[in-house]
Design a protein around this motif. Structure first.
Motif, short mmCIF file in Angstrom:
data_model
loop_
_atom_site.label_atom_id
_atom_site.label_comp_id
_atom_site.label_asym_id
_atom_site.label_seq_id
_atom_site.Cartn_x
_atom_site.Cartn_y
_atom_site.Cartn_z
N ALA B 237 0.84 -1.20 0.00
CA ALA B 237 0.00 0.00 0.00
C ALA B 237 0.88 1.25 0.00
CB ALA B 237 -0.93 -0.01 1.21
N MET B 238 1.98 1.20 0.79
CA MET B 238 2.90 2.34 0.85
C MET B 238 3.49 2.65 -0.51
SD MET B 238 4.75 1.22 4.36
CE MET B 238 3.92 1.42 5.94
N LEU B 239 3.96 1.58 -1.18
CA LEU B 239 4.64 1.78 -2.46
C LEU B 239 3.66 2.26 -3.52
CD1 LEU B 239 7.28 1.61 -3.98
CD2 LEU B 239 6.74 -0.73 -4.59
N ILE B 240 2.47 1.68 -3.55
CA ILE B 240 1.49 2.08 -4.57
C ILE B 240 1.03 3.51 -4.33
CG2 ILE B 240 -0.79 1.57 -5.53
CD1 ILE B 240 1.13 -0.57 -6.27
N GLY B 243 4.06 5.89 -5.05
CA GLY B 243 4.39 5.89 -6.47
C GLY B 243 5.53 4.94 -6.75
N SER B 244 5.22 3.77 -7.32
CA SER B 244 6.29 2.80 -7.56
C SER B 244 7.18 3.30 -8.68
CB SER B 244 5.70 1.42 -7.87
OG SER B 244 4.76 1.52 -8.88
N GLY B 245 8.46 2.98 -8.55
CA GLY B 245 9.43 3.46 -9.52
C GLY B 245 10.02 4.81 -9.10
N ASN B 246 9.69 5.27 -7.90
CA ASN B 246 10.22 6.53 -7.41
C ASN B 246 10.62 6.34 -5.94
OD1 ASN B 246 10.51 9.13 -6.29
ND2 ASN B 246 9.22 9.99 -7.90
N ASN B 247 11.92 6.47 -5.66
CA ASN B 247 12.39 6.19 -4.30
C ASN B 247 11.86 7.21 -3.29
OD1 ASN B 247 13.83 3.83 -4.73
ND2 ASN B 247 15.62 4.95 -5.48
N ARG B 248 11.75 8.49 -3.72
CA ARG B 248 11.18 9.48 -2.81
C ARG B 248 9.72 9.13 -2.52
NH1 ARG B 248 11.30 14.74 -5.40
NH2 ARG B 248 11.57 13.48 -7.29
N GLY B 249 9.02 8.65 -3.55
CA GLY B 249 7.63 8.23 -3.37
C GLY B 249 7.52 7.09 -2.38
N ALA B 250 8.49 6.16 -2.43
CA ALA B 250 8.46 5.01 -1.51
C ALA B 250 8.55 5.49 -0.07
CB ALA B 250 9.60 4.05 -1.84
N ARG B 301 -0.45 5.70 -10.76
CA ARG B 301 0.98 5.96 -10.64
C ARG B 301 1.34 6.46 -9.24
NH1 ARG B 301 2.49 11.30 -12.25
NH2 ARG B 301 4.42 10.51 -13.14
N GLY B 302 0.37 6.60 -8.35
CA GLY B 302 0.66 7.03 -6.99
C GLY B 302 0.85 8.53 -6.91
N LEU B 303 1.22 9.02 -5.72
CA LEU B 303 1.35 10.46 -5.52
C LEU B 303 2.48 11.02 -6.38
CD1 LEU B 303 0.83 10.76 -1.66
CD2 LEU B 303 -0.74 11.40 -3.50
N MET B 304 3.61 10.34 -6.39
CA MET B 304 4.76 10.88 -7.12
C MET B 304 4.92 10.25 -8.49
SD MET B 304 7.71 11.68 -4.41
CE MET B 304 7.57 13.13 -3.39
N GLY B 305 4.80 8.96 -8.54
CA GLY B 305 4.94 8.29 -9.82
C GLY B 305 6.38 8.28 -10.28
#
Lengths: 309, 336
Positions: B237-240, B243-250, B301-305
């Motif tokens: 849930a955190m990663l999605i 924004g997966s594919g973005n370390n700051r998003g994680a 793509r999540g918050l940051m993507g």
């Protein structure tokens, strides 16, 4: 030691077949949704739990009219349960259809199969915890009536009439479903959609209807599995979760899309679980399905009966 | 009151950042390489138990308690999870996505069962206690110590974040994304897809093991119920969300979801009578599940993507590469 094995073996086989028949019913539903909707649906276990709990609720709510669970001969259930089961089946089907409408249908259009798996994994945990919230964490039973197990084979096997009835019903359901898929128009449409959705649509098959049919059929079988487990053992919130690995193992072992395969796969996994509990370590029961799964994926990933010959 | 809140905030941040490390590990696997790991809790557990056994005091009834320095414990936990992932990955990474999901799920369940049943190694249901904390003698109050541990945690997150950023922005990161987007194309360019996927899987799991070691050291006590599938669910849930594919998003997703989880937990505790607490706590999971589903539906793509991987000058013509889900229409459920 050898004598001991011979003496316990009949009971181990009986327990395995019983557990296996519940796994088989769940796995048949799973294999159908897997082959037609094309994703590993982690919520199927929760449909089993919810179907059981829906039926239990209906039984309690309808008691003034149907007079309780009923009694057929030596069994602990009768017409009352059949009526409640009808309500439970409707409840589980609506749950499955609602999940599809709200979540999976949109993701099918936009996302990939793997997004569907993530969503189903999340939804399964949410659904399981919803059971804890509504019904509490304790296990519940359909009936408090004590049943005396009958002795068979000179006392080597003890089986209750309920267990025999459940075994027979499961077998009848599997046969009926195989006939349904093979000879009815809906069954043929389902198999065609599993084979090739685009081609099925071109030839005039209403694939949206097929998808709905699959969800309902899966929910019906799941409810039956849940109620059968509820009658012969008990209902727990973790019931569906604990069944997930055995279900996937049985479905993949039998070959995705194959109803007889899922049935046989379920029996094999059930027997393996029962043997492991008796002869190895009861604490690892839930890992047995996983070991069967790994073995089949390494040796023959298409399963024993691949859907296409 | 204000001090209480500050104390709680420190405690909250340490755990949130612990999840951030887990989430960074999963991001390497799923966000950058497209490996679907539903066994996060398992690798987390391996790291935690390894570190606890290496650093803990001797136990009369079980193996270990080697009393080694905490740093050795953390390295051991990282290494053990990485090696376990090498084995698991070797057997399962050739499988299709959904089979990988099912098998990693099964591995996590099995690891939890081992933790529960193998008392000689893990202490069984009672777990391992009295896991020492580094430099504990230097501090007079638990609050002071937690503040120090928060600093240590921040340094750990920064280290993992920096290392991963360097890796994924370099040639290896490009190779992983190429494999994620089109395995066949990457292979046809002469890349050893299988080995690279295995390395990414092992490295991501090793980071999860490091998070486990960090967790065990902070809590001072671990038991099998700390490693249930709900951990995997939270990290996903955190990663999605982030924004997966973005370390700051994680990292952001970890803090937000853990915040939501904690607020829901506090609310349940405050509002419900004691006999309904267990039922109420179940609502936390339902809430996170709804959030996860909502993000997948509304903003996949999540918050940051993921950041654009192409030159900004070509933006007008190119279509953005979004979530790591753009695998070509996957085939039927069996290998057809």
């Amino acid at each position: 030691m050898m004598d001991l094995v011979w003496l316990t073996l009949p009971q181990v086989i009986a327990n395995g077949l019983l557990q296996g028949s519940a796994i088989a019913l769940g796995a048949i539903g799973l294999t159908l949704t897997y082959s037609i909707l094309r994703f590993a649906n982690f919520t199927h276990g929760e449909t089993i739990s919810w179907g059981g709990y829906f039926t239990l609720t209906a039984l309690a709510a309808l008691t003034p009219w149907i007079g309780g669970i009923g009694k057929w001969g030596g069994l602990t259930f009768g017409w009352g349960l059949v009526v409640a089961l009808g309500v439970g089946v409707v409840g589980a089907s609506l749950l499955a259809l609602a999940l599809d409408r709200l979540l999976f249908a949109t993701l099918r259009r936009h996302g990939s199969a793997i997004t569907l798996v993530i969503a189903s994994f999340g939804a399964s945990l949410a659904l399981r915890n919803l059971i804890v919230f509504v019904y509490g964490p304790e296990s519940v039973q359909f009936t408090r009536e004590l049943v005396i197990a009958d002795r068979w084979l000179g006392g080597l096997v003890r089986v209750t009439p309920d267990q025999l009835a459940v075994l027979g019903l499961s077998a009848a359901l599997a046969v009926g479903l195989t006939v349904f898929l093979r000879f009815t128009t809906t069954g043929r449409a389902m198999r065609a959609t599993a084979e090739n959705p685009a081609l099925a649509q071109i030839t005039g098959i209403d694939t949206a209807h097929v998808v709905r049919t699959v969800w309902v059929l899966g929910a019906v079988l799941a409810t039956l599995a849940g109620v059968f487990i509820g009658i012969t053992a008990q209902l727990r919130p973790e019931l569906g979760f604990d069944l997930l690995l055995p279900l996937f193992a049985a479905a993949i072992l039998g070959g995705i899309g194959s109803v007889p395969g899922a049935m046989l796969g379920g029996l094999i996994v059930g027997l393996a679980e029962s043997a492991a509990v008796e002869y190895l370590h009861a604490g690892y029961r839930n890992a047995v399905g996983f070991l069967v799964l790994i073995a089949i994926l390494v040796i023959r990933p298409t399963g024993l009966f691949a859907a296409r010959g | 009151m204000a001090l209480d809140l500050a104390t709680y905030l420190v405690f909250f941040l340490i755990l949130a950042l612990n999840y951030a490390v887990l989430c960074l590990g999963l991001n390497l696997q799923w966000g950058f390489t497209g490996l679907f790991n539903v066994g996060v809790a398992g690798f987390f557990a391996i790291g935690a138990y390894t570190s606890a056994i290496l650093t803990g005091p001797p136990r009369p009834e079980a193996v270990g308690g080697f009393d080694l320095p905490v740093l050795i414990g953390w390295l051991g936990g990282t290494l053990a999870a990485g090696v376990a992932a090498l084995g698991v990955g070797w057997a399962t990474l050739r499988l299709r996505h959904d089979y990988l999901a099912i098998t990693t799920f099964g591995i996590a369940v099995t690891i939890q069962l081992v933790a529960l049943n193998e008392e000689w190694l893990t202490g069984g249901a009672f777990g391992i206690e009295a896991i020492p904390r580094p430099l504990a003698a230097w501090f007079t109050s638990p609050t002071q110590y937690n503040l120090f541990y928060l600093g240590l945690t921040l340094a750990l997150v920064a280290l993992v974040f920096w290392g991963l950023e360097r890796l994924v922005r370099g040639p290896w990161g490009r190779l992983l994304r190429a494999i994620r987007e089109d395995e066949v194309a990457a292979a046809s360019l002469g890349k050893d897809v299988r080995t690279q996927r295995l390395i990414a899987f092992a490295l991501g799991s090793a980071i999860m093991g490091l998070a486990g070691a960090h967790f065990a050291t902070f809590m001072g006590f671990i038991a099998p119920e700390s490693f249930l599938p709900v951990v995997t669910f939270q990290v996903w849930a955190m990663l999605i969300l982030g924004g997966s594919g973005n370390n700051r998003g994680a990292v952001l997703g970890a803090i937000l979801v853990w915040g939501l989880w904690s607020v829901a937990g506090v609310t349940v505790k405050a509002l419900l009578p004691p006999d309904l607490q267990v039922r109420g706590a179940a609502l936390q999971v339902v809430l996170i599940g709804v959030v996860l589903a909502g993000v997948l539906l509304i903003r996949p793509r999540g918050l940051m993507g993921e950041e654009r991987a192409i030159s900004p000058h070509t933006q007008a013509t190119a279509t953005a590469s979004t979530a790591p889900s753009s695998t070509p229409a996957s085939g039927g459920p069996d290998a057809r």
